[in-house]
Design a protein around this motif. Structure first.
Motif, short mmCIF file in Angstrom:
data_model
loop_
_atom_site.label_atom_id
_atom_site.label_comp_id
_atom_site.label_asym_id
_atom_site.label_seq_id
_atom_site.Cartn_x
_atom_site.Cartn_y
_atom_site.Cartn_z
N GLN A 277 -2.28 20.03 -23.64
CA GLN A 277 -1.34 20.45 -24.68
C GLN A 277 -0.05 19.61 -24.66
O GLN A 277 0.53 19.34 -25.71
N GLN B 127 2.41 43.49 -44.43
CA GLN B 127 1.31 42.79 -43.77
C GLN B 127 1.07 43.39 -42.39
O GLN B 127 1.90 43.23 -41.49
N PHE B 129 -0.91 42.74 -39.64
CA PHE B 129 -1.78 41.86 -38.85
C PHE B 129 -1.50 42.01 -37.35
O PHE B 129 -2.36 42.39 -36.57
N SER B 130 -0.25 41.69 -36.96
CA SER B 130 0.08 41.60 -35.53
C SER B 130 -0.06 42.95 -34.83
O SER B 130 0.20 44.01 -35.42
N SER B 136 0.08 35.61 -31.36
CA SER B 136 -0.47 34.29 -31.72
C SER B 136 -1.99 34.33 -31.70
O SER B 136 -2.65 33.74 -32.55
N TRP B 160 5.60 44.71 -35.62
CA TRP B 160 6.40 43.71 -36.36
C TRP B 160 6.12 43.76 -37.87
O TRP B 160 6.30 42.77 -38.57
N SER B 162 6.94 43.90 -41.22
CA SER B 162 8.16 43.81 -42.02
C SER B 162 8.03 44.71 -43.24
O SER B 162 6.98 44.74 -43.89
N SER B 376 3.84 30.62 -34.73
CA SER B 376 4.97 29.99 -34.03
C SER B 376 4.87 28.47 -34.09
O SER B 376 3.83 27.91 -34.42
N GLU B 378 4.64 26.46 -31.69
CA GLU B 378 3.60 25.97 -30.79
C GLU B 378 2.23 26.09 -31.44
O GLU B 378 1.38 25.20 -31.31
N ASN B 382 -0.46 23.22 -32.27
CA ASN B 382 -1.88 23.29 -31.89
C ASN B 382 -2.78 23.02 -33.09
O ASN B 382 -3.77 22.29 -33.00
C1 FAD Z 1 10.95 38.46 -38.23
C2 FAD Z 1 9.50 38.63 -38.01
C3 FAD Z 1 8.75 39.27 -38.99
C4 FAD Z 1 7.39 39.48 -38.78
N1 FAD Z 1 6.69 40.14 -39.74
C5 FAD Z 1 5.39 40.40 -39.54
C6 FAD Z 1 4.65 41.14 -40.49
O1 FAD Z 1 5.18 41.56 -41.51
N2 FAD Z 1 3.37 41.41 -40.24
C7 FAD Z 1 2.74 40.96 -39.11
O2 FAD Z 1 1.57 41.22 -38.95
N3 FAD Z 1 3.41 40.25 -38.17
C8 FAD Z 1 4.72 39.97 -38.37
N4 FAD Z 1 5.41 39.26 -37.42
C9 FAD Z 1 4.75 38.92 -36.18
C10 FAD Z 1 4.45 37.45 -35.97
O3 FAD Z 1 3.35 37.07 -36.72
C11 FAD Z 1 4.24 37.27 -34.46
O4 FAD Z 1 5.48 37.47 -33.83
C12 FAD Z 1 3.71 35.90 -34.13
O5 FAD Z 1 2.38 35.77 -34.54
C13 FAD Z 1 3.79 35.63 -32.61
O6 FAD Z 1 3.20 36.63 -31.87
P1 FAD Z 1 3.97 37.33 -30.63
O7 FAD Z 1 5.31 37.73 -31.12
O8 FAD Z 1 3.08 38.35 -30.07
O9 FAD Z 1 4.22 36.16 -29.61
P2 FAD Z 1 3.14 35.57 -28.55
O10 FAD Z 1 1.89 35.27 -29.24
O11 FAD Z 1 3.10 36.46 -27.35
O12 FAD Z 1 3.86 34.21 -28.20
C14 FAD Z 1 4.91 34.09 -27.21
C15 FAD Z 1 5.17 32.62 -26.99
O13 FAD Z 1 3.98 31.99 -26.46
C16 FAD Z 1 3.60 30.90 -27.27
N5 FAD Z 1 2.14 30.76 -27.35
C17 FAD Z 1 1.22 31.72 -27.64
N6 FAD Z 1 0.00 31.18 -27.67
C18 FAD Z 1 0.13 29.86 -27.40
C19 FAD Z 1 -0.78 28.77 -27.31
N7 FAD Z 1 -2.08 28.92 -27.53
N8 FAD Z 1 -0.27 27.55 -27.04
C20 FAD Z 1 1.05 27.37 -26.81
N9 FAD Z 1 1.94 28.35 -26.89
C21 FAD Z 1 1.50 29.60 -27.18
C22 FAD Z 1 4.17 31.23 -28.63
O14 FAD Z 1 4.34 30.06 -29.38
C23 FAD Z 1 5.48 31.87 -28.27
O15 FAD Z 1 6.43 30.85 -28.03
C24 FAD Z 1 6.77 39.02 -37.61
C25 FAD Z 1 7.52 38.36 -36.64
C26 FAD Z 1 8.86 38.16 -36.83
C27 FAD Z 1 9.63 37.45 -35.77
#
Ligand code: FAD
Ligand code: FAD
Lengths: 378, 394
Positions: A277, B127, B129-130, B136, B160, B162, B376, B378, B382
């Protein structure tokens, strides 16, 4: 609004790529680094047969009358192949200002010969002060009978030693504004009193010190008007900066492509290094920098071509961005190649050295950022 | 290679610009998404006016209230909305990717039921999803939907989400085949938020605003018409919507960044320090110039995507490149804004000493959300490396 290439540009690009892959391989690029002239007359004539030296010269003067953005598409391919020699000097620094500011007689005299590859030209602008601004032009030219007499030194003049003619910027009047009082002369490079010394540079391109000792230039050889040469030079500088950007775009794209191939093939820890990566994310950043460079360059070129009011600001934005973005690309390219990148056995180092050359030419990032700031202020 | 907009596009730009100027709430702060209660109400009123013009969803077919606008015309619309900070946060998700998913995968009935209320400015979607354990790595989601006669019964937690507290409907991903590989056992549902068994619990974001929520589903029974597309096709639909999500926001965001910069330049021109304008300070000049360049570069990344769409060329990584670059650029811009304001940069908009309405203070916080949400940085890298450049998986 369409950022893609026109059909004509697509054809030009493909033809150039095919031609250059065959005629300008790495071995030729290295050979020209060692060559004192830095170009080969055979290759120069082959390019002329493609119509490239005359690409922006109108048909009435023996060219093909294509546009500046077409030239930019071609120069991107030149960067990709690291084409050596006095092409940008002749076409952008020579033909374009003659076309813009020359008398009918001057155009007739120079442009057809440039188009056929029979005339090599450059612009002698910078001096030991190494400044791109008007106050960098200090070398005096004194009127004397039907001539001007030039005395002084021009430095970092691209390809001067192989030229037939040079456009020389010299000071014909001291005045409060440095932009007033500069005259452009069409100087026969074989004139008595001119001496060339090729500089040893990081890219092994051929920049020269040109010493002028009592060099007489006929008054008829003034390009444009006496004391009013600076606006012409400014036009050249803008076009040259965008040409450098195009070269950098092609160069960085090729560095990227080469590194990508390498990362897919090079095995360490039992797997291709491209599967790590830390390497993958470099590539994502590189493609952003290459693409970012390409489209701001296109925009600047288009704006110049169309005389858009913000053209100069866009040129400075493009040059400032390309300078730093392509440097990031070639630095990653070196890193991805590991030890082999540091050798002359492999082509990647060529891109690294040439990037720095084009980065410095026609203004580095700090220089252009300041020009952008001045426009923001306006 | 031609950067000029057509006369028709320029005329539309003028029309949209005048409309926004006329209809924008007075003293509009122009925040990124109208999340505070008062802002939300004003935003919804603005959307209603957009709807009267038929301008809620320019890209959509006319029969569902759209304009069938060309990609370039959509760009013009998004640029104007962004530059003037128009309050359209409440429709971004529905218009940008939820509607398009329904358009591509919905039955006639689903389209007729769901699309017109969006363009009429009546219905808000969210939405789902999360999940707490699926960010991620979205495909590892655990929320379950089990078939019961013609109905589906949903159980699980979303996070999360929104605007869930203001939404009438929700798109939801749930696992329908736990035995299948993780990408192949997910289905895509359209869920009425009034359905019994749904609980919405606020989460307060770091800007101290209730913007997103945790949503709990407990034996939530939905009819067969809630399924979008085929059973277990959900990942495929979601992937497409995420692609749309990436490109839909960015055009407006770049223009909004440009507006931020323009305002900052004005501020620096007017602000005198020791009798000289801030713009005379070399460090300030350098920062502004750098941001101006970065924004310009981001703009043409957007234009490139639009050109490709217009030429009907298949895109691959361009949308990811766009999202990645521009959201990271916004982080830098917000920081530049705060730094130039100095100590004043930290002030909240309600402070009597605030400058520039505290916009950079706010965007400094919100920019951090944009490099996480929607995939994100990252994850974008990818995608670019593996999907786009064909580098092998680690
Ligand atoms: C303001 C806001 C609004 C949102 N609204 C919605 C919504 O309406 N509906 C919804 O479903 N979701 C929503 N989300 C959620 C958003 O989609 C997730 O926050 C996002 O997908 C990241 O997931 P996580 O927060 O669990 O972080 P994680 O997946 O736990 O990631 C943590 C860190 O690890 C890194 N990481 C993870 N996997 C990898 C990899 N394979 N390689 C390298 N780095 C990696 C990430 O880049 C990040 O830096 C919202 C998020 C925010 C911040
Ligand atoms: C000037 C110079 C002098 C040297 N002198 C000596 C010497 O005297 N004696 C000697 O024995 N050697 C010498 N070396 C060799 C040097 O130790 C190697 O170049 C170095 O170990 C890297 O190996 P490599 O060149 O094969 O690159 P590779 O190992 O192929 O690496 C290529 C790229 O992949 C990256 N990479 C590799 N593995 C991973 C991973 N697991 N995760 C993420 N990224 C990875 C690397 O960081 C690099 O960017 C010299 C090298 C140089 C440049």
């Amino acid at each position: 609004m369409d950022l893609g290439l026109s059909e004509e540009q697509g054809l030009l690009k493909n033809a150039a790529r095919d031609f250059l892959e065959k005629e300008c391989p790495e071995a030729f690029v290295r050979e020209m680094e060692e060559d004192e002239r830095g170009y080969s007359p055979e290759f120069w004539q082959m390019m002329a047969a493609q119509g490239w030296q005359g690409i922006v010269i109108p048909e009435q003067y023996g060219g093909t009358g294509m546009t500046f953005t077409d030239l930019i598409v071609l120069l991107e391919e030149f960067g990709r192949a690291l084409v050596p020699g006095p092409f940008i000097s002749t076409v952008v620094l020579g033909a374009m200002p003659i076309l813009e500011a020359g008398t009918e007689e001057q155009k007739q005299q120079f442009l057809p010969k440039i188009a056929t590859g029979d005339l090599i030209v450059t612009l002698a602008l910078t001096e030991p002060s190494a400044k791109w601004d008007a106050d960098g032009v200090a070398m005096p030219a004194k009127a004397n009978g039907d001539s001007f007499v030039l005395n002084g030194t021009k430095l970092f003049v691209p390809d001067a030693h192989v030229t037939d003619y040079m456009l020389v910027a010299a000071r014909t009047k001291e005045s409060a504004s440095p932009e007033d009082g500069i005259t452009l002369f069409l100087v026969d490079s074989k004139s008595k009193g001119i001496e060339f010394t090729v500089l040893k540079t990081i890219a092994e391109d051929k920049q020269c010190e040109v010493a002028f000792n009592e060099v007489r230039v006929p008054k008829a050889n003034v390009l444009g008007e006496v004391d009013k040469g600076w606006p012409i030079i400014q036009g050249v500088k803008s076009k040259a900066a965008v040409a450098a950007c195009a070269y950098l775009v092609g160069l960085s794209q090729m560095d990227f492509d080469t590194s990508l191939d390498y990362a897919k093939e090079r095995i360490q820890f039992g797997r291709p290094i491209g599967s790590f990566q830390a390497i993958q994310h470099k590539f994502a950043d590189m493609i952003i920098d290459v693409d970012g460079s390409r489209f701001i360059t296109y925009k600047a070129a288009w704006a110049l071509q169309e005389n858009e009011p913000d053209a100069e600001m866009l040129v400075s934005m493009a040059k400032a961005w390309c300078n730093e973005a392509t440097r990031r690309v070639v630095a990653h390219g070196q890193q991805i190649h590991g030890g082999i990148g540091f050798t002359k056995d492999y082509k990647i180092e060529l891109y690294f050295r040439r990037q720095k050359w084009m980065e410095l030419m026609w203004g580095d990032a700090d220089y252009h950022r300041e020009l952008v700031a001045a426009k923001l202020e306006a | 290679m031609d950067f000029r907009f057509t006369a028709e596009e320029e005329a539309f730009r003028q029309e949209v610009r005048e409309f926004i100027r006329r209809e924008m709430p007075p003293d509009w702060e122009g925040v990124f998404l109208e999340e505070e209660e008062e802002d939300w109400k004003q935003g919804r009123a603005f959307v209603k006016k957009l709807s009267q013009k038929g301008w809620v969803a320019p890209a959509w077919p006319k029969e569902y209230g759209g304009m069938e606008a060309s990609p370039a015309l959509q760009l013009v619309y998004n640029e104007e909305m962004g530059y003037h900070r128009a309050p359209i946060g409440s429709i971004i998700q529905a218009v940008g990717y939820i509607g398009p998913a329904i358009l591509f995968f919905g039955t006639e009935e689903q389209k007729n039921q769901h699309l017109p209320p969006i363009t009429a400015g009546e219905i808000v979607w969210c939405q789902g999803f999360s999940e707490p354990e699926a960010g991620s790595d979205l495909a590892s989601l655990k929320c379950r939907a089990v078939k019961d006669g013609d109905d589906w019964v949903i159980n699980g937690d979303k996070i999360w989400t929104s605007n869930a507290h203001r939404s009438e409907w929700c798109i939801l991903l749930a696992r329908t085949d736990p035995a299948a590989p993780k990408h192949k056992g997910i289905s895509f549902f359209l869920v009425d938020m009034q359905t019994p068994g749904i609980t919405v619990q606020p989460t307060i974001n770091m800007a101290n605003v209730h913007s997103f929520n945790q949503v709990f589903f407990e034996d939530v029974r939905v009819p067969s018409s809630a399924l979008l597309g085929q059973e277990n096709q959900g990942w495929y639909i979601a992937a497409m919507t995420l692609d749309y999500e990436r490109s839909s926001l960015v055009a407006a965001a770049v223009s909004m960044a440009k507006r931020g910069l323009d305002d900052l330049v004005e501020y620096c021109k007017e602000t005198k320090v020791n009798g000289r304008s801030l713009l005379d300070n070399p460090l300030v000049r350098h920062k502004l110039s750098e941001m101006a360049i970065e924004i310009e570069v981001g703009k043409y990344m957007v234009y490139r995507v639009v050109s490709q769409q217009a030429r009907k060329e298949p895109g691959s990584i361009e949308a990811a490149v766009c999202k990645l670059y521009n959201t990271e650029m916004d982080v830098r811009l917000a920081n530049t804004g705060i730094q130039i304001l100095g100590l004043y940069g930290q002030l909240h908009k309600d402070s009597k000493w605030v400058r520039m309405m505290g916009r950079f203070q706010k965007s400094y916080l919100y920019a951090i959300a944009m490099v996480i949400g929607g995939g994100s940085s990252e994850i974008q890298r990818n995608i670019i490396a593996m999907r786009g450049l064909g580098l092998p998986r680690g």
